[in-house]
Design a protein around this motif. Structure first.
Motif, PDB file in Angstrom:
ATOM      1  N   MET A   1       0.738  -1.297   0.062  1.00  0.00           N
ATOM      2  CA  MET A   1      -0.072   0.452   0.186  1.00  0.00           C
ATOM      3  C   MET A   1       0.788   1.200   0.115  1.00  0.00           C
ATOM      4  O   MET A   1       1.482   1.071   0.332  1.00  0.00           O
ATOM      5  CB  MET A   1      -0.862   0.326   1.104  1.00  0.00           C
ATOM      6  CG  MET A   1      -1.289   1.589   1.842  1.00  0.00           C
ATOM      7  SD  MET A   1      -2.507   1.390   3.502  1.00  0.00           S
ATOM      8  CE  MET A   1      -2.422  -0.496   3.621  1.00  0.00           C
ATOM      9  N   LYS A   2       0.213   2.211  -0.734  1.00  0.00           N
ATOM     10  CA  LYS A   2       1.028   3.501  -0.993  1.00  0.00           C
ATOM     11  C   LYS A   2       0.463   4.622   0.334  1.00  0.00           C
ATOM     12  O   LYS A   2      -0.675   3.968   0.030  1.00  0.00           O
ATOM     13  CB  LYS A   2       1.281   4.083  -2.340  1.00  0.00           C
ATOM     14  CG  LYS A   2       1.856   3.264  -3.275  1.00  0.00           C
ATOM     15  CD  LYS A   2       2.013   3.832  -5.237  1.00  0.00           C
ATOM     16  CE  LYS A   2       1.931   3.400  -5.456  1.00  0.00           C
ATOM     17  NZ  LYS A   2       2.156   3.444  -7.122  1.00  0.00           N
ATOM     18  N   VAL A   3       1.344   5.006   0.644  1.00  0.00           N
ATOM     19  CA  VAL A   3       1.023   6.185   1.910  1.00  0.00           C
ATOM     20  C   VAL A   3      -0.011   6.955   1.292  1.00  0.00           C
ATOM     21  O   VAL A   3      -1.207   7.529   1.939  1.00  0.00           O
ATOM     22  CB  VAL A   3       1.932   6.961   1.908  1.00  0.00           C
ATOM     23  CG1 VAL A   3       1.417   8.450   3.046  1.00  0.00           C
ATOM     24  CG2 VAL A   3       2.741   5.689   3.118  1.00  0.00           C
ATOM     25  N   GLN A   4      -0.363   7.588  -0.085  1.00  0.00           N
ATOM     26  CA  GLN A   4      -1.192   8.704  -0.204  1.00  0.00           C
ATOM     27  C   GLN A   4      -2.661   7.261  -0.681  1.00  0.00           C
ATOM     28  O   GLN A   4      -3.565   8.412  -0.695  1.00  0.00           O
ATOM     29  CB  GLN A   4      -0.499   9.249  -1.993  1.00  0.00           C
ATOM     30  CG  GLN A   4      -1.578  10.233  -2.878  1.00  0.00           C
ATOM     31  CD  GLN A   4      -1.615  11.011  -2.007  1.00  0.00           C
ATOM     32  OE1 GLN A   4      -0.488  11.491  -1.096  1.00  0.00           O
ATOM     33  NE2 GLN A   4      -3.013  11.506  -1.651  1.00  0.00           N
ATOM     34  N   ASP A   5      -2.316   6.409  -0.880  1.00  0.00           N
ATOM     35  CA  ASP A   5      -3.590   5.573  -1.572  1.00  0.00           C
ATOM     36  C   ASP A   5      -3.879   5.029  -0.111  1.00  0.00           C
ATOM     37  O   ASP A   5      -5.544   5.461  -0.343  1.00  0.00           O
ATOM     38  CB  ASP A   5      -3.091   4.377  -2.146  1.00  0.00           C
ATOM     39  CG  ASP A   5      -2.814   4.114  -3.125  1.00  0.00           C
ATOM     40  OD1 ASP A   5      -3.105   4.750  -3.539  1.00  0.00           O
ATOM     41  OD2 ASP A   5      -2.344   3.233  -3.595  1.00  0.00           O
ATOM     42  N   ARG A   6      -3.908   5.431   0.787  1.00  0.00           N
ATOM     43  CA  ARG A   6      -4.260   5.115   2.405  1.00  0.00           C
ATOM     44  C   ARG A   6      -4.437   6.760   2.524  1.00  0.00           C
ATOM     45  O   ARG A   6      -6.039   6.650   3.054  1.00  0.00           O
ATOM     46  CB  ARG A   6      -2.974   4.623   3.180  1.00  0.00           C
ATOM     47  CG  ARG A   6      -3.258   4.514   4.787  1.00  0.00           C
ATOM     48  CD  ARG A   6      -4.635   3.168   4.830  1.00  0.00           C
ATOM     49  NE  ARG A   6      -5.081   3.132   6.319  1.00  0.00           N
ATOM     50  CZ  ARG A   6      -6.049   3.219   7.079  1.00  0.00           C
ATOM     51  NH1 ARG A   6      -7.001   2.111   5.233  1.00  0.00           N
ATOM     52  NH2 ARG A   6      -6.338   2.395   7.737  1.00  0.00           N
ATOM     53  N   VAL A   7      -3.803   7.662   2.222  1.00  0.00           N
ATOM     54  CA  VAL A   7      -4.644   8.891   2.812  1.00  0.00           C
ATOM     55  C   VAL A   7      -6.173   9.078   1.941  1.00  0.00           C
ATOM     56  O   VAL A   7      -6.630   9.562   2.105  1.00  0.00           O
ATOM     57  CB  VAL A   7      -3.404   9.980   2.098  1.00  0.00           C
ATOM     58  CG1 VAL A   7      -4.192  11.677   2.600  1.00  0.00           C
ATOM     59  CG2 VAL A   7      -2.014  10.424   3.614  1.00  0.00           C
ATOM     60  N   SER A   8      -6.048   8.620   1.003  1.00  0.00           N
ATOM     61  CA  SER A   8      -7.633   8.277   0.364  1.00  0.00           C
ATOM     62  C   SER A   8      -8.585   7.853   0.329  1.00  0.00           C
ATOM     63  O   SER A   8      -9.133   7.990   0.711  1.00  0.00           O
ATOM     64  CB  SER A   8      -7.387   8.604  -1.460  1.00  0.00           C
ATOM     65  OG  SER A   8      -6.044   9.049  -1.941  1.00  0.00           O
ATOM     66  N   GLU A   9      -7.822   6.919   0.935  1.00  0.00           N
ATOM     67  CA  GLU A   9      -8.616   5.880   1.683  1.00  0.00           C
ATOM     68  C   GLU A   9      -9.570   6.357   3.026  1.00  0.00           C
ATOM     69  O   GLU A   9     -10.975   6.179   3.056  1.00  0.00           O
ATOM     70  CB  GLU A   9      -8.265   4.359   1.447  1.00  0.00           C
ATOM     71  CG  GLU A   9      -8.865   3.437   2.393  1.00  0.00           C
ATOM     72  CD  GLU A   9      -8.629   2.692   2.892  1.00  0.00           C
ATOM     73  OE1 GLU A   9      -8.789   1.160   3.956  1.00  0.00           O
ATOM     74  OE2 GLU A   9      -6.970   1.575   1.928  1.00  0.00           O
ATOM     75  N   ILE A  10      -8.965   6.696   3.532  1.00  0.00           N
ATOM     76  CA  ILE A  10      -8.935   7.383   4.960  1.00  0.00           C
ATOM     77  C   ILE A  10     -10.244   8.770   4.937  1.00  0.00           C
ATOM     78  O   ILE A  10     -11.297   8.736   5.401  1.00  0.00           O
ATOM     79  CB  ILE A  10      -8.244   8.142   6.030  1.00  0.00           C
ATOM     80  CG1 ILE A  10      -7.445   7.316   6.465  1.00  0.00           C
ATOM     81  CG2 ILE A  10      -8.200   8.666   7.113  1.00  0.00           C
ATOM     82  CD1 ILE A  10      -5.223   6.980   6.923  1.00  0.00           C
ATOM     83  N   ARG A  11      -9.384   9.450   3.765  1.00  0.00           N
ATOM     84  CA  ARG A  11     -10.775  10.318   3.589  1.00  0.00           C
ATOM     85  C   ARG A  11     -11.668  10.556   3.015  1.00  0.00           C
ATOM     86  O   ARG A  11     -13.226  10.603   3.081  1.00  0.00           O
ATOM     87  CB  ARG A  11      -9.451  11.742   2.733  1.00  0.00           C
ATOM     88  CG  ARG A  11      -8.730  12.575   2.664  1.00  0.00           C
ATOM     89  CD  ARG A  11      -7.944  13.900   2.098  1.00  0.00           C
ATOM     90  NE  ARG A  11      -7.417  14.255   3.095  1.00  0.00           N
ATOM     91  CZ  ARG A  11      -6.473  15.028   2.241  1.00  0.00           C
ATOM     92  NH1 ARG A  11      -5.997  14.489   1.370  1.00  0.00           N
ATOM     93  NH2 ARG A  11      -5.889  16.145   3.171  1.00  0.00           N
ATOM     94  N   GLY A  12     -11.849   9.673   1.916  1.00  0.00           N
ATOM     95  CA  GLY A  12     -13.662   8.729   1.656  1.00  0.00           C
ATOM     96  C   GLY A  12     -13.953   7.844   2.834  1.00  0.00           C
ATOM     97  O   GLY A  12     -15.184   8.383   2.932  1.00  0.00           O
ATOM     98  N   VAL A  13     -13.501   7.221   4.069  1.00  0.00           N
ATOM     99  CA  VAL A  13     -13.913   6.613   5.115  1.00  0.00           C
ATOM    100  C   VAL A  13     -14.448   8.510   5.858  1.00  0.00           C
ATOM    101  O   VAL A  13     -16.179   8.534   5.829  1.00  0.00           O
ATOM    102  CB  VAL A  13     -13.371   6.035   6.120  1.00  0.00           C
ATOM    103  CG1 VAL A  13     -14.384   5.463   6.996  1.00  0.00           C
ATOM    104  CG2 VAL A  13     -12.677   4.782   5.034  1.00  0.00           C
ATOM    105  N   ILE A  14     -13.486   9.043   6.003  1.00  0.00           N
ATOM    106  CA  ILE A  14     -14.410  10.464   6.618  1.00  0.00           C
ATOM    107  C   ILE A  14     -15.302  10.753   6.427  1.00  0.00           C
ATOM    108  O   ILE A  14     -16.319  10.651   6.713  1.00  0.00           O
ATOM    109  CB  ILE A  14     -13.086  10.850   7.379  1.00  0.00           C
ATOM    110  CG1 ILE A  14     -12.545  10.547   8.173  1.00  0.00           C
ATOM    111  CG2 ILE A  14     -13.794  12.331   7.430  1.00  0.00           C
ATOM    112  CD1 ILE A  14     -10.659  10.955   8.379  1.00  0.00           C
ATOM    113  N   TYR A  15     -15.419  11.750   4.819  1.00  0.00           N
ATOM    114  CA  TYR A  15     -16.221  12.655   4.072  1.00  0.00           C
ATOM    115  C   TYR A  15     -16.630  12.543   3.497  1.00  0.00           C
ATOM    116  O   TYR A  15     -17.917  12.847   3.090  1.00  0.00           O
ATOM    117  CB  TYR A  15     -14.981  13.262   3.323  1.00  0.00           C
ATOM    118  CG  TYR A  15     -14.496  14.107   4.391  1.00  0.00           C
ATOM    119  CD1 TYR A  15     -14.634  15.040   5.391  1.00  0.00           C
ATOM    120  CD2 TYR A  15     -12.984  13.879   4.436  1.00  0.00           C
ATOM    121  CE1 TYR A  15     -13.641  16.140   5.788  1.00  0.00           C
ATOM    122  CE2 TYR A  15     -12.123  14.608   5.723  1.00  0.00           C
ATOM    123  CZ  TYR A  15     -12.374  15.956   6.112  1.00  0.00           C
ATOM    124  OH  TYR A  15     -11.803  16.276   6.825  1.00  0.00           O
ATOM    125  N   SER A  16     -16.745  10.360   3.181  1.00  0.00           N
ATOM    126  CA  SER A  16     -17.696  10.133   1.910  1.00  0.00           C
ATOM    127  C   SER A  16     -18.259   9.343   2.589  1.00  0.00           C
ATOM    128  O   SER A  16     -20.238   9.446   2.871  1.00  0.00           O
ATOM    129  CB  SER A  16     -17.350   9.035   1.172  1.00  0.00           C
ATOM    130  OG  SER A  16     -17.270  10.128   0.491  1.00  0.00           O
TER     131      SER A  16
END
Length: 163
Positions: A1-16
């Motif tokens: 897993m790339k750090v940027q992919d994990r950041v996108s995943e976390i933002r998706g959980v929180i903001y979606s």
């Protein structure tokens, strides 16, 4: 897993998935530190205010694409109550298990609460309760179930989180 992919995943959980319980008027902080040469090395730190005034703090250290260290904390600012799931990456046996939970109140909480609780439950002075490994989605789902259960979209949020 790339750090940027994990950041996108976390933002998706929180903001979606959990947008309904996030305080839209408060600023959220996302601090990301990643290796220039290795996209699968770095840290992610997040602090978000919830709509009821509580606070969500989140930290992950990614090493070779794997979450090596994590810290997921939920704080009720009105009372100072918190619970904090943690893996600090070093196992210290029974005193501080690899995956552990802290439960208590913050040092700056209501003084009347201090009189009711033993010192061990103030801040992180108490026991490190051994728990199984927890994911970010599980942690968020526990917050929803325990503190936002009456919310009109709680069932949808839990479904989107995989529960």
């Amino acid at each position: 897993m790339k750090v940027q992919d994990r950041v996108s995943e976390i933002r998706g959980v929180i903001y979606s998935y959990c947008n309904d319980i996030i305080d839209q008027s408060a600023s959220s902080t996302f601090e990301i530190a990643r290796s220039e040469k290795r996209p699968d090395y770095g840290t992610i730190s997040v602090e978000i205010r919830c709509s009821d005034g509580s606070l969500l703090k989140f930290f992950e250290k990614i090493n070779s694409g794997i979450i090596e260290i994590y810290s997921y904390e939920y704080i009720r600012l009105d009372t100072g109550f918190f619970y904090h799931y943690q893996n600090e990456g070093v196992e210290n046996g029974i005193k501080k298990p690899l995956h552990h939970l802290h439960v208590g109140i913050k040092k700056d909480a209501n003084e009347k609460l201090f009189e009711l609780l033993p010192d061990e439950l103030i801040e992180h002075g108490g026991p490190h309760y051994k728990v199984s490994e927890i994911s970010f989605n599980e942690f968020i789902a526990m917050i929803i179930v325990n503190f936002f259960d009456g919310h009109r979209n709680s069932d949808n949020m839990l479904k989107n989180l995989g529960f």
